[in-house]
Enzyme design. Structure first.
Site, PDB file in Angstrom:
ATOM      1  N   CYS A  89     -27.942 -54.290  48.050  1.00 18.22           N
ATOM      2  CA  CYS A  89     -28.699 -55.210  47.193  1.00 18.22           C
ATOM      3  C   CYS A  89     -29.487 -54.380  46.192  1.00 18.22           C
ATOM      4  CB  CYS A  89     -29.638 -56.066  48.040  1.00 18.22           C
ATOM      5  SG  CYS A  89     -30.753 -57.065  47.042  1.00 18.22           S
ATOM      6  N   HIS A  97     -32.149 -47.831  36.024  1.00 15.11           N
ATOM      7  CA  HIS A  97     -31.605 -47.416  37.318  1.00 15.11           C
ATOM      8  C   HIS A  97     -30.580 -48.439  37.825  1.00 15.11           C
ATOM      9  CE1 HIS A  97     -32.816 -44.149  40.113  1.00 15.11           C
ATOM     10  NE2 HIS A  97     -31.995 -44.806  40.896  1.00 15.11           N
TER      11      HIS A  97
HETATM   12  C1  DLZ Z   1     -33.649 -45.601  43.689  1.00 15.55           C
HETATM   13  C2  DLZ Z   1     -33.226 -46.994  43.981  1.00 15.55           C
HETATM   14  C3  DLZ Z   1     -33.820 -48.081  43.300  1.00 15.55           C
HETATM   15  C4  DLZ Z   1     -34.880 -47.905  42.251  1.00 15.55           C
HETATM   16  N1  DLZ Z   1     -33.486 -49.337  43.572  1.00 15.55           N
HETATM   17  C5  DLZ Z   1     -32.539 -49.572  44.524  1.00 15.55           C
HETATM   18  C6  DLZ Z   1     -32.146 -50.891  44.839  1.00 15.55           C
HETATM   19  O1  DLZ Z   1     -32.673 -51.891  44.327  1.00 15.55           O
HETATM   20  N2  DLZ Z   1     -31.173 -51.046  45.759  1.00 15.55           N
HETATM   21  C7  DLZ Z   1     -30.544 -50.001  46.393  1.00 15.55           C
HETATM   22  O2  DLZ Z   1     -29.638 -50.228  47.211  1.00 15.55           O
HETATM   23  N3  DLZ Z   1     -30.916 -48.735  46.117  1.00 15.55           N
HETATM   24  C8  DLZ Z   1     -31.881 -48.501  45.224  1.00 15.55           C
HETATM   25  N4  DLZ Z   1     -32.266 -47.227  44.934  1.00 15.55           N
HETATM   26  C9  DLZ Z   1     -31.688 -46.117  45.749  1.00 15.55           C
HETATM   27  C10 DLZ Z   1     -30.324 -45.626  45.230  1.00 15.55           C
HETATM   28  O3  DLZ Z   1     -29.280 -46.499  45.592  1.00 15.55           O
HETATM   29  C11 DLZ Z   1     -30.021 -44.228  45.846  1.00 15.55           C
HETATM   30  O4  DLZ Z   1     -30.158 -44.297  47.247  1.00 15.55           O
HETATM   31  C12 DLZ Z   1     -30.942 -43.151  45.317  1.00 15.55           C
HETATM   32  O5  DLZ Z   1     -30.913 -43.130  43.910  1.00 15.55           O
HETATM   33  C13 DLZ Z   1     -30.542 -41.753  45.855  1.00 15.55           C
HETATM   34  O6  DLZ Z   1     -29.228 -41.424  45.415  1.00 15.55           O
END
Ligand code: DLZ
Length: 163
Positions: A89, A97
């Site tokens: 999600c 990002h």
């Molecule tokens: C860093 C990040 C952010 C800001 N938002 C989400 C998100 O809404 N959902 C999600 O599954 N992961 C998010 N991440 C983490 C990134 O998927 C990832 O784990 C990091 O950038 C490390 O590679």
């Protein structure tokens, strides 16, 4: 396109093959865990409901949705799965990002599908708000985990039919 036009858990008009005899891998992102656990519950229950054995379902966790591709690749390389379901999600934030993560996962899973010739299902919610996510993780619009599981069953059956 949007699930406000279709409940994600309503498959009453669709013929779903039996999942008996198929092996499934499920990769779950830990970010927004409240949501992804509901997606997992929906996916696992849907597989079982359609005949999959509990022992034929393997789950692994990855830190975030960005890691879904790597986790799915690791799982696919280790075992012989008929379909892999990737659950995450990503909530729209103030930075770009969101775009990078969503595009990377969509493209990564497409590449894996081509590489392995089997389905890697994109079960990633990409809502603007947490409420929209809750609505699609067992809320008023159903559960995207259910939809991902049905897609996995249908694509696994198609792959077997064509092999
Ligand atoms: C860093 C990040 C952010 C800001 N938002 C989400 C998100 O809404 N959902 C999600 O599954 N992961 C998010 N991440 C983490 C990134 O998927 C990832 O784990 C990091 O950038 C490390 O590679």
């Amino acid at each position: 396109m949007s699930s406000i036009y279709k409940n994600l858990s309503d498959f009453s008009d669709i013929n779903i093959p039996s999942a008996k005899g198929y092996r499934f891998g499920i990769v779950v992102a830990e970010w927004n865990r409240e949501i992804t656990e509901s997606l997992y519950e929906g996916a696992a229950q849907t597989l079982l409901l359609h005949g999959a054995e509990q022992s034929a379902i393997t789950r692994i966790n990855v830190p975030g949705s960005f890691e879904l591709t790597a986790g799915a690749e690791m799982l696919a390389a280790k075992g012989s799965y008929d379909a892999l379901i990737c659950l995450g999600c990503v909530i729209q934030g103030e930075t770009r990002h969101f775009e990078f993560i969503c595009q990377a996962v969509a493209s990564g899973l497409t590449q894996l599908t081509v590489k392995y010739g089997k389905p890697f299902v994109f079960g990633v919610l990409t809502p603007d708000t947490m409420q929209q996510a809750l609505d699609r993780a067992g809320g008023k619009h159903g559960n995207k985990g259910d939809e991902a599981a049905v897609t996995a069953i249908k694509m696994a059956a198609l792959a077997r039919q064509l092999s």
